[in-house]
Design an enzyme around this catalytic site. Sequence first.
Site: not given
Ligand code: ZN
Length: 607
Positions: A20, A23, A128, A131, A145, A148, A292, A295
């Site tokens: 995306h 990146h 997590c 991560c 997390c 997340h 942000k 996904k």
């Molecule tokens: Zn995480």
Amino acid sequence: MTQKTYYITTAIDYVNGEPHIGHAYQKIIADALSRWHRLQGKEVFFLTGTDEHGKKIADTAKKANKGPKEFVDSIVPKFKEAWKALNINYDRFIRTTDEDHKKTVQEFIKKVQKGGDIYLGKYEGLYCVGCEAYYTEKDAQNNECPIHKKPLETIKEESYFFRLSKYKKFLLDHYKKNPRFILPAERRNEIINRIKEELQDLSISRTSFKWGIPFPGNPKHVTYVWFDALINYYTATQTKGKEKFWPADLHVLGKDNAWFHTVYWPAMLKSAGIKLPKTIFNHGFLTVEGQKISKSLGNTISPIKIVSKYGSDSMRYYVMRATPFGEDGDFSEAELIKRHNTELADKLGNLISRVTTLAEAIGLQKTPLKSLKTDKLIKKMQESLENYQTDKALNELFAFIDQCNTFVQQTKPWETKDKKILYELTNALKDIAILISPFLPETAEKIAKTLNVELSWKQLSLPLKIEKVKKSEILFKKIEMKQAEQKTQTVQIPKASQTISYEEFSKMQLKVGKILKVEDHPNAEKLLVLSVDLGEPTPRTIVAGLKKHYKKESLLNKKAIFVANLQPATLRGIESQGMILAAVSEDESQIIFLTPEKDIKEGSNIR
Ligand code: ZN
């Protein structure tokens, strides 16, 4: 003596999703920096690639019904395609599943082991999966997390540990002696404060899954994905002819990776007796239209889509110019269009078009340069890029473009027919093309072709040779804002590479069928064997994974939708001659078969 080589790396992207804008942002800047150094005559090695091991990949692959290697093999081409579209001119695309990398990781671990920095212990912690990292209770409020926002799992396992705590003093000293080791400065301060608070040993192996590089000497363990991934930068210099590039000049990373790269990585290298990289630059995050990139929010815009809409150079220009590298920024299509129109089309495009049109009509006459010299500009750009300020370098360059446009206005060569003025302007175009080439490679090539000049550092100090120029094609067509309103759709619509044509779709025969008989599959817990009337002379046998979701009798005599021309497949000993269509909830807890809204004869086609 000036340095002859330059080694620059990007983060290697985790392949549990598709590339995306986030990146792409990092790769674009790394590409421009590598091109800048190459332009100056250095031998450059530019490394990018993908990070392919770990539990998260294994889990994602399983969900997609693929083996982990098969899964990563299906994602990697999408990254390569995106980088090609953006003219990311890397020298090697490394994958952590590459054989030479596996070998280097194992050798690296053996070196660290030899030094006495690895021991076997027990790890219990809050983990997590997203991560691939453990969190302390302090970092994870409410056991969630921090990135997340999902509950952490408590994991207890036998694990090898790396004596990271031993390197506390070494790291703090290294940062002090090398103020450019961690950039930007505010990130350096964050890291120093965190290390001072606590630096625990690092768990570097896992036994709970298999998808990773086997830990040397103990095949029950696989190497922790971060310990494996970091070593990629070193791996790439362990092939013949590449040794001279280590230590790396620059690792470019997102700020979320700062701790791993500025703490684990230098300690690992020190332990293995390998030189440390020179600079670790941790850039900020891009949001998309203020949100942000995520996904789950569905706003992961495909870089390929942006390139196909606005062109690679406009995308590159926008992300480099709009956000100071290091800070957080925002990606907005309206802003991209604005910069494309007012800067690329009105300033750069217009200058090239006016000057080459006049030069073609009036001609050039060589003269010593007076008004449009670029030596100061070159120095300023060099200074900015020494400090990774791509936005500032482009600002300087566009200030010069403004100066050229003003010069045209003031000297009015269309009235004076002054060939010397036009020579000076055309020569300035040459310098602009060379200096802009790391940022806008396609545009630079087009200008260079028009002026018949080579895009090299040497040409900056040489006066333009030619005295005849043909007018340039239009470099940037203006984009109407209307297009901006039709914002590029986010991932809810499949990407071009995943869509099928109507013709392909029409090959699929979908039919209404009536379930005549339902039996348990003799060899499979989850499967039912259906006998289905599809309006054909004899009923078909169709195996379906519905047993957990329906009582047998509740399926009897129901009408449902079936794929009628699927190649027969034998499922646990029974040949299935089609497939029932069902809606599946995201966590697969609900599977509900599809049925026609009103009664219709079995054998009816679905279109
Ligand atoms: Zn995480």
